[in-house]
Motif scaffolding. Structure first.
Motif, PDB file in Angstrom:
ATOM      1  N   ALA A   1      -2.208  -4.695  -8.871  1.00 41.03           N
ATOM      2  CA  ALA A   1      -2.567  -3.330  -8.481  1.00 41.03           C
ATOM      3  C   ALA A   1      -3.003  -3.298  -7.023  1.00 41.03           C
ATOM      4  CB  ALA A   1      -3.684  -2.812  -9.380  1.00 41.03           C
ATOM      5  N   VAL A   2      -3.876  -4.258  -6.642  1.00 40.22           N
ATOM      6  CA  VAL A   2      -4.338  -4.296  -5.248  1.00 40.22           C
ATOM      7  C   VAL A   2      -3.175  -4.556  -4.319  1.00 40.22           C
ATOM      8  CG1 VAL A   2      -5.853  -5.482  -3.645  1.00 40.22           C
ATOM      9  CG2 VAL A   2      -6.596  -5.090  -5.995  1.00 40.22           C
ATOM     10  N   LEU A   3      -2.321  -5.526  -4.715  1.00 43.60           N
ATOM     11  CA  LEU A   3      -1.139  -5.810  -3.901  1.00 43.60           C
ATOM     12  C   LEU A   3      -0.276  -4.567  -3.757  1.00 43.60           C
ATOM     13  CD1 LEU A   3       0.149  -9.375  -4.920  1.00 43.60           C
ATOM     14  CD2 LEU A   3      -0.721  -8.568  -2.714  1.00 43.60           C
ATOM     15  N   GLY A   4      -0.110  -3.872  -4.877  1.00 40.58           N
ATOM     16  CA  GLY A   4       0.724  -2.671  -4.870  1.00 40.58           C
ATOM     17  C   GLY A   4       0.172  -1.640  -3.902  1.00 40.58           C
ATOM     18  N   LEU A   5      -1.174  -1.478  -3.910  1.00 37.35           N
ATOM     19  CA  LEU A   5      -1.809  -0.521  -2.999  1.00 37.35           C
ATOM     20  C   LEU A   5      -1.473  -0.878  -1.554  1.00 37.35           C
ATOM     21  CD1 LEU A   5      -3.679   1.878  -3.545  1.00 37.35           C
ATOM     22  CD2 LEU A   5      -5.591   0.400  -2.978  1.00 37.35           C
ATOM     23  N   LEU A   6      -1.633  -2.186  -1.237  1.00 31.01           N
ATOM     24  CA  LEU A   6      -1.387  -2.632   0.135  1.00 31.01           C
ATOM     25  C   LEU A   6       0.076  -2.449   0.519  1.00 31.01           C
ATOM     26  CD1 LEU A   6      -3.628  -5.827   0.283  1.00 31.01           C
ATOM     27  CD2 LEU A   6      -4.025  -3.571   1.275  1.00 31.01           C
ATOM     28  N   VAL A   7       0.963  -2.842  -0.436  1.00 32.83           N
ATOM     29  CA  VAL A   7       2.397  -2.734  -0.146  1.00 32.83           C
ATOM     30  C   VAL A   7       2.778  -1.273   0.094  1.00 32.83           C
ATOM     31  CG1 VAL A   7       4.680  -2.934  -1.168  1.00 32.83           C
ATOM     32  CG2 VAL A   7       3.088  -4.839  -1.325  1.00 32.83           C
ATOM     33  N   GLY A   8       2.259  -0.394  -0.781  1.00 36.21           N
ATOM     34  CA  GLY A   8       2.568   1.026  -0.622  1.00 36.21           C
ATOM     35  C   GLY A   8       2.109   1.541   0.730  1.00 36.21           C
ATOM     36  N   ALA A   9       0.866   1.144   1.137  1.00 34.60           N
ATOM     37  CA  ALA A   9       0.336   1.595   2.428  1.00 34.60           C
ATOM     38  C   ALA A   9       1.201   1.065   3.557  1.00 34.60           C
ATOM     39  CB  ALA A   9      -1.110   1.116   2.598  1.00 34.60           C
ATOM     40  N   ALA A  10       1.613  -0.216   3.443  1.00 35.49           N
ATOM     41  CA  ALA A  10       2.431  -0.817   4.500  1.00 35.49           C
ATOM     42  C   ALA A  10       3.762  -0.093   4.610  1.00 35.49           C
ATOM     43  CB  ALA A  10       2.649  -2.296   4.203  1.00 35.49           C
ATOM     44  N   VAL A  11       4.357   0.210   3.466  1.00 31.72           N
ATOM     45  CA  VAL A  11       5.642   0.921   3.493  1.00 31.72           C
ATOM     46  C   VAL A  11       5.472   2.280   4.155  1.00 31.72           C
ATOM     47  CG1 VAL A  11       7.382   2.024   2.052  1.00 31.72           C
ATOM     48  CG2 VAL A  11       6.617  -0.286   1.518  1.00 31.72           C
ATOM     49  N   GLY A  12       4.374   2.969   3.773  1.00 33.27           N
ATOM     50  CA  GLY A  12       4.118   4.278   4.381  1.00 33.27           C
ATOM     51  C   GLY A  12       3.955   4.180   5.884  1.00 33.27           C
ATOM     52  N   LEU A  13       3.246   3.122   6.329  1.00 31.50           N
ATOM     53  CA  LEU A  13       3.022   2.958   7.768  1.00 31.50           C
ATOM     54  C   LEU A  13       4.328   2.652   8.496  1.00 31.50           C
ATOM     55  CD1 LEU A  13      -0.306   0.946   8.003  1.00 31.50           C
ATOM     56  CD2 LEU A  13       0.163   3.217   8.911  1.00 31.50           C
ATOM     57  N   LEU A  14       5.162   1.825   7.851  1.00 28.54           N
ATOM     58  CA  LEU A  14       6.394   1.395   8.506  1.00 28.54           C
ATOM     59  C   LEU A  14       7.422   2.529   8.558  1.00 28.54           C
ATOM     60  CD1 LEU A  14       6.863  -2.271   7.216  1.00 28.54           C
ATOM     61  CD2 LEU A  14       6.192  -1.459   9.488  1.00 28.54           C
ATOM     62  N   LEU A  15       7.551   3.230   7.456  1.00 25.36           N
ATOM     63  CA  LEU A  15       8.613   4.244   7.400  1.00 25.36           C
ATOM     64  C   LEU A  15       8.211   5.521   8.132  1.00 25.36           C
ATOM     65  CD1 LEU A  15       9.999   3.895   3.775  1.00 25.36           C
ATOM     66  CD2 LEU A  15      10.828   2.905   5.906  1.00 25.36           C
ATOM     67  N   GLU A  16       6.914   5.808   8.126  1.00 18.12           N
ATOM     68  CA  GLU A  16       6.418   7.060   8.708  1.00 18.12           C
ATOM     69  C   GLU A  16       7.256   8.252   8.298  1.00 18.12           C
ATOM     70  OE1 GLU A  16       5.576   7.153  12.796  1.00 18.12           O
ATOM     71  OE2 GLU A  16       4.462   5.267  12.824  1.00 18.12           O
ATOM     72  N   PRO A  17       7.370   8.479   7.006  1.00 15.85           N
ATOM     73  CA  PRO A  17       8.200   9.612   6.573  1.00 15.85           C
ATOM     74  C   PRO A  17       7.474  10.926   6.836  1.00 15.85           C
ATOM     75  CG  PRO A  17       7.103   8.638   4.706  1.00 15.85           C
ATOM     76  CD  PRO A  17       6.632   7.876   5.908  1.00 15.85           C
ATOM     77  N   THR A  18       8.243  11.977   7.095  1.00 21.27           N
ATOM     78  CA  THR A  18       7.632  13.296   7.233  1.00 21.27           C
ATOM     79  C   THR A  18       7.581  13.943   5.860  1.00 21.27           C
ATOM     80  OG1 THR A  18       9.829  13.941   7.915  1.00 21.27           O
ATOM     81  CG2 THR A  18       8.146  13.853   9.626  1.00 21.27           C
TER      82      THR A  18
END
Lengths: 110, 261
Positions: free
Chosen positions: A3-20
């Motif tokens: 779960a913690v890993l998932g949180l971090l991965v999700g945040a990293a993906v959000g930061l990298l993709l910067e979707p609008t």
């Protein structure tokens, strides 16, 4: 752990993709995030209570998000969107606080 | 998830209360990476939450007016309009006030200039200000015998008739109230005894003044009859620097101006 890993991965993906955020979703995303936070804290509390169930967690997570978004959507249609989002945030905030208090009592007896 | 059975307080009803140690153990167990369905579900949902959280935070950071609801936009527009109306009104007020001040100071300056001009004119007439300008200088000497006061007064009257604007006799400023009398010590003018030679300094039109003095049987003729000598010069600039203290009227007050409505 996952779960913690998932949180971090999700945040990293959000930061990298910067979707609008699509403008349709813009009013609902913040409420959905708060609702998901509530579900997360609820799940943590259930884990400590010994009543954690992944199905319950999944359903409560999704339904929380959907219901919160639905309430805001309904409020927008009724012309009280701002007030209703505030109400939802207040209620979810109270729940988050009470869940956090329960978790704190479990872990620190205080 | 079996709770520790060394319970703090045995409770016959409901689930057993876990202790602090067992709670921490539960957390540690949950943190241990295991590929169970529960862990996977929690992981996926947490990833979703983290993703949404970051996206929302970033969207919120650079959100302008675009992310606002319609009623909020309308409210902001109303506020801006109202504010700009207020500022517009205030600017109009200030502009009006400024123009009033400018007009007021113009009027005041004009009044002050007029007053200053009047003060100069009246100062010259009353003898309180030194004056200079074109005119004549007239010197009367008495080689034999005195020139009587009435002859000097005659000269003064002739000068006044000829339009003299400022007159000085020796070091006495001659004005409307000046008198010339005969005393035992000599001729007294405004309380000062004067001695020959009598030097008149007169500001006025030199041509008119000399002509007036030179009339046959006129002022200068009477001086010569009184065995005096006369000498008239017309310098370019005559300076009348003697001044007279103006007396504040004790009894007379100005007539208040009649209202014109």
């Amino acid at each position: 752990m996952i779960a913690v890993l998932g949180l971090l991965v999700g945040a990293a993906v959000g930061l990298l993709l910067e979707p609008t955020v699509p403008s349709v979703l813009q009013p609902y995303l913040p409420i959905a995030v708060v609702a998901a936070l509530d579900a997360l804290f609820g799940g943590l509390r259930a884990l400590l209570d010994g009543t954690f169930n992944d199905r319950v967690f999944l359903v409560s997570f999704l339904s929380n998000v959907v219901v919160a978004a639905l309430i805001v959507f309904l409020g927008d249609q009724l012309g009280v969107g701002t007030q209703l989002s505030t109400a939802v945030v207040v209620v979810l905030g109270i729940r988050i606080f009470s869940n956090a208090a329960a978790i704190r009592r479990h872990l620190f007896r205080a | 998830m079996t709770p520790d059975h060394r319970k703090d307080a045995p409770s016959p009803h409901g689930p057993p209360t876990p202790t602090v140690a067992s709670s921490w153990r539960t957390v540690a167990r949950a943190l241990r990476p295991r590929l169970s369905r529960a862990q996977l579900t929690a992981g996926v949902l947490s990833a979703l939450l983290g993703f949404a959280l970051v996206v929302q935070v970033q969207a919120n950071r650079d959100v302008g007016l675009a992310g606002l609801r319609q009623d909020e936009l309308v409210r902001i527009l109303d506020e801006v309009t109202q504010r700009s109306d207020e500022l517009e009104r205030e600017a109009a007020d200030l502009r009006r006030e400024r123009s009033e001040l400018v007009t007021g100071s113009d009027t005041q300056r004009a009044a002050q200039e007029a007053a200053e001009e009047r003060a100069v004119v009246q100062g010259i007439l009353a003898g309180t200000l030194p004056a200079e300008g074109p005119g004549i200088e007239l010197t009367l000497t008495e080689p034999q015998g005195k020139i009587p006061a009435h002859v000097l007064y005659n000269v003064l009257e002739e000068l006044r008739n000829a339009g003299a604007e400022a007159i000085q006799l020796n070091d006495v400023r001659v004005t409307a109230s000046t008198y010339v009398i005969e005393t035992e010590d000599g001729v007294e003018v405004d309380g000062r005894v004067l001695e020959a030679p009598y030097r008149w300094r007169v500001i006025g039109d030199p041509g008119t003044l000399t002509t007036a003095l030179d009339i046959p049987g006129g002022a200068l003729a009477s001086v010569r009859n009184a065995s005096g000598r006369t000498n008239v010069t017309t310098p370019d600039l005559v300076e009348v620097e003697a001044i007279k203290e103006a007396r504040v009227p004790e009894h007379a007050t100005p007539v208040p101006p009649e209202s014109t409505d």
